[in-house]
Motif scaffolding. Structure first.
Motif, PDB file in Angstrom:
ATOM      1  N   VAL A 205       0.827  -1.207   0.000  1.00 16.82           N
ATOM      2  CA  VAL A 205       0.000   0.000   0.000  1.00 16.82           C
ATOM      3  C   VAL A 205       0.862   1.258   0.000  1.00 16.82           C
ATOM      4  N   ASN A 208       1.605   3.699  -3.176  1.00 17.13           N
ATOM      5  CA  ASN A 208       0.756   4.795  -3.666  1.00 17.13           C
ATOM      6  C   ASN A 208       1.538   6.075  -3.915  1.00 17.13           C
ATOM      7  N   THR A 218      -4.121   7.101  -6.778  1.00 21.81           N
ATOM      8  CA  THR A 218      -3.950   6.312  -5.553  1.00 21.81           C
ATOM      9  C   THR A 218      -4.880   5.102  -5.617  1.00 21.81           C
ATOM     10  N   MET A 220      -4.795   2.196  -4.318  1.00 20.40           N
ATOM     11  CA  MET A 220      -4.864   1.261  -3.184  1.00 20.40           C
ATOM     12  C   MET A 220      -5.192   1.994  -1.897  1.00 20.40           C
ATOM     13  N   TYR A 221      -5.800   1.273  -0.971  1.00 17.49           N
ATOM     14  CA  TYR A 221      -6.006   1.798   0.376  1.00 17.49           C
ATOM     15  C   TYR A 221      -5.714   0.669   1.365  1.00 17.49           C
ATOM     16  N   PRO A 304      -2.775  -4.270   1.353  1.00 19.18           N
ATOM     17  CA  PRO A 304      -2.960  -3.309   0.263  1.00 19.18           C
ATOM     18  C   PRO A 304      -4.146  -3.707  -0.612  1.00 19.18           C
ATOM     19  N   GLN A 305      -5.227  -2.944  -0.539  1.00 21.44           N
ATOM     20  CA  GLN A 305      -6.474  -3.272  -1.242  1.00 21.44           C
ATOM     21  C   GLN A 305      -6.686  -2.327  -2.417  1.00 21.44           C
ATOM     22  N   THR A 306      -6.938  -2.865  -3.601  1.00 16.73           N
ATOM     23  CA  THR A 306      -7.299  -2.021  -4.740  1.00 16.73           C
ATOM     24  C   THR A 306      -8.805  -1.812  -4.771  1.00 16.73           C
ATOM     25  N   PRO A 311      -5.106  -7.465  -7.648  1.00 18.71           N
ATOM     26  CA  PRO A 311      -3.827  -6.759  -7.634  1.00 18.71           C
ATOM     27  C   PRO A 311      -3.514  -6.078  -8.957  1.00 18.71           C
ATOM     28  N   GLY A 327      -0.985  -4.525  -4.362  1.00 20.31           N
ATOM     29  CA  GLY A 327      -2.439  -4.586  -4.197  1.00 20.31           C
ATOM     30  C   GLY A 327      -2.989  -5.982  -4.042  1.00 20.31           C
ATOM     31  N   GLN A 329      -3.930  -7.524  -1.440  1.00 19.37           N
ATOM     32  CA  GLN A 329      -4.832  -7.608  -0.293  1.00 19.37           C
ATOM     33  C   GLN A 329      -4.399  -8.730   0.645  1.00 19.37           C
TER      34      GLN A 329
END
Length: 373
Positions: A205, A208, A218, A220-221, A304-306, A311, A327, A329
């Motif tokens: 993550v 970013n 950005t 990913m969160y 790291p989530q898209t 990913p 990404g 996750q």
């Protein structure tokens, strides 16, 4: 004076380490840059399940082959890493028991039951497999190939094998900027400048910040996951327990890893009392006797989530030679080998399944808006 490399890998978690491993094994000159200690971020916080089958609903039929390929690559990598480095990545072959509490839930999981190596167990058979399971079960799905590794050790194994194969590892070296000049990439780090023909951004993550600078917004969160470890000397448990994305994973040292919460957009890496309470409540529903086990520690990591849950793996559409692998996750440990091999194959110009290329295309999530930042 700039130092030079052929391929610069940014990020020393298990994804970056696996990429460096496959590239170095293929004969590339690789430099891996990690802002902290190797494997000290999300990798260290993970449980290590290689759940290609148990995550079938997440991947879907088209991408199941991606996860399954990675699961199988672990068998080859385990032997190679041991031969090169002497490191045992602790690939524990007890499989996984996916618990099922209702007939409706069993019906929803029928497609998993049709996969190879998957067996339905009624409640009595499940209790025989794991004494002490909750009495509330309808039954369980035993998945023989959904084994697990110890993530920090597996990451160290990939990184050490990459180093033995010629890669140079730069821990505590933060990459602060990337720019293309005269057909080469200039990489500004906290310890000086480098130039490279190829760059792979694989910093989870935290990627970013670099992705923003190359025009990908950005994408990913963070999804914070809180976990607990307890000591188990009472219940014989050779397989992982899994339900509704919560798990209990046995380690080789009598530890049970219990997790995990899913807190979207939280950048803190400290567990909370509320999060730990929720984790324990779910664990009790699976294995009531866990309440009596001695508490060891708690921690949290940032997945790291898209935006769409898949990913980013591939080449930047407008910057030839710049690749992204981030990404993943909660499946970063599972997908590390296949991601590393896919990036290596792309750099080498080898064929990669078109369905993978399209699903993980790095410009599909282009956004100029911040996402849960």
């Amino acid at each position: 004076m700039k130092q030079s490399s052929e391929v610069a890998v940014v990020g020393g978690g298990i994804i970056g380490s696996a990429i460096a491993y496959y590239l170095a094994k293929a004969g590339h000159r690789v430099d891996l840059f990690e802002a902290g200690q190797i494997g000290s971020g999300s990798t260290r916080a993970a449980a290590g399940m290689l759940g290609a089958h148990s995550e079938y609903k997440e991947f879907g039929a088209l991408l199941y082959s991606f996860a399954r390929t990675s699961q199988q690559l672990y068998e080859e990598a385990e032997a190679d890493i041991r031969a090169l480095t002497g490191i045992d990545i602790e690939r524990r072959t007890g499989g996984l028991l996916q618990l099922v509490f209702t007939a409706e839930e069993r019906a929803r999981l029928s497609d998993i039951c049709s996969l190879e190596g998957v067996t339905w167990l009624d409640r009595a058979a499940a209790e025989k497999e794991v004494p002490g399971l909750t009495k509330s079960l309808e039954g369980a799905i035993h998945i023989a190939d959904d084994v697990h590794v110890t993530p920090a050790i597996a990451c160290r194994g990939f990184c050490s094998a990459a180093k033995i194969s010629g890669a140079r590892i730069h821990a505590f070296t933060r990459v602060e900027g990337i720019a293309k000049e005269d057909g080469q990439y200039r990489i500004q780090t906290s310890k000086g400048e480098w130039q490279a023909e190829y760059v792979v951004i694989a910093g989870g993550v935290w990627s970013n910040a670099l992705l923003q600078r190359i025009g990908l917004g950005t994408p990913m969160y963070p999804v914070k996951g809180e976990c607990i470890a307890v000591t188990n000397t009472e219940i014989p448990l050779s397989c992982s327990l899994f339900h509704d994305q919560h798990y209990i994973v046995p380690r080789n040292n009598d530890e049970l890893i219990i997790g995990a919460t899913k807190v979207r957009g939280d950048w803190s890496t400290e567990p909370t009392s509320g999060g730990i309470h929720r984790v324990m409540e779910k664990a009790r529903q699976m294995l009531p006797g866990i309440d009596k086990m001695p508490f060891l520690r708690s921690w949290a990591g940032l997945r790291p989530q898209t935006i769409d849950g898949k990913p980013l793996i591939g080449e930047h559409p407008e910057m030839k030679g710049l690749f992204i692998a981030a990404g993943h996750q909660r499946n970063g440990i599972l997908l590390a080998p296949v991601t590393g091999k896919m990036i290596c194959d792309l750099i080498d110009g080898k064929a990669v399944p078109e369905v993978w290329m399209e699903a993980f295309r790095v410009d599909r999530l282009h956004t100029d808006e911040e996402v849960l930042m």
